[in-house]
Scaffold this active site. Structure first.
Site, short mmCIF file in Angstrom:
data_model
loop_
_atom_site.label_atom_id
_atom_site.label_comp_id
_atom_site.label_asym_id
_atom_site.label_seq_id
_atom_site.Cartn_x
_atom_site.Cartn_y
_atom_site.Cartn_z
N LYS A 35 25.11 -116.18 -29.56
CA LYS A 35 25.24 -117.43 -28.77
C LYS A 35 23.66 -118.18 -29.56
O LYS A 35 23.44 -118.80 -28.40
CB LYS A 35 24.90 -116.14 -27.20
CG LYS A 35 23.67 -115.53 -26.72
CD LYS A 35 22.65 -115.37 -26.79
CE LYS A 35 21.38 -114.39 -26.14
NZ LYS A 35 20.58 -113.84 -27.02
N THR A 92 20.69 -118.67 -22.57
CA THR A 92 20.03 -119.24 -23.80
C THR A 92 20.15 -120.29 -24.34
O THR A 92 19.31 -120.92 -24.39
CB THR A 92 19.87 -118.10 -24.79
OG1 THR A 92 20.74 -116.87 -24.46
CG2 THR A 92 19.82 -118.64 -26.19
#
Length: 176
Positions: A35, A92
């Site tokens: 990610k 994120t």
């Protein structure tokens, strides 16, 4: 180990912190690492002025890449729909507190990787992860165009705008 997982879950859960267990170690670890690559891209998009729709498309297609690579290494694709997949990806890629997002944002603003790293003063995990994922995808012959584009920016000095243009000019195909 289910018993150990339950013990750790019980130790950490409280009124403000909920913990889930997951037997898919490969999927959880890869989701947590990969990610960061997509967060670099999300920050770069915002840095050059793209909006929320572009970021959502990047995150969605990035999740498809994460899942493809993870499955090739034995991960359960359902893991990437959970907290260590979608959940971690959302925070994120959208938080100004994310080091990877901030680094990508600076790249999108035209800073060199060297300038980004000097100003960050801390580890930006997505940079090394991009190289590792790029190499693993090549070994396994897995299509990861977003990762490849970010690799080009980080390791070959490609301009963010040019990599976006190359991604957008790829042949059309079905989503699923």
């Amino acid at each position: 180990n289910e018993e150990a997982s339950k013990l750790v879950q019980d130790l950490f859960m409280n009124d403000y912190f909920r913990v889930y267990t997951n037997e898919d170690i490969i999927g959880v670890e890869l989701g947590a690492a990969l990610k960061n690559i997509i967060a670099l891209g999300a920050g770069a998009l915002q840095g050059i002025g793209y909006g929320d729709n572009a970021k959502a498309a990047l995150m969605t297609r990035g999740l498809a890449e994460i899942s493809r690579l993870g499955v090739a290494f034995g991960a359960d694709p359902i893991t990437f729909l959970g907290l260590s997949g979608v959940g971690d990806l959302i925070v994120t890629c959208t938080s100004v507190h994310s080091r990877n997002w901030r680094a990508g944002h600076m790249l999108g603003k035209g800073n060199s990787l060297k300038e980004v790293l000097e100003s960050m003063g801390m580890v930006v995990e997505g940079i090394a992860t991009t190289k590792a994922a790029y190499e693993l995808a090549k070994q396994k012959e897995i299509e990861m165009p977003i990762t490849a584009a970010i690799y080009e920016v980080l390791y070959n000095g490609a301009k963010v705008e040019d990599t976006i243009a190359s991604l957008m000019q790829r042949d059309g195909k079905a989503e699923a």
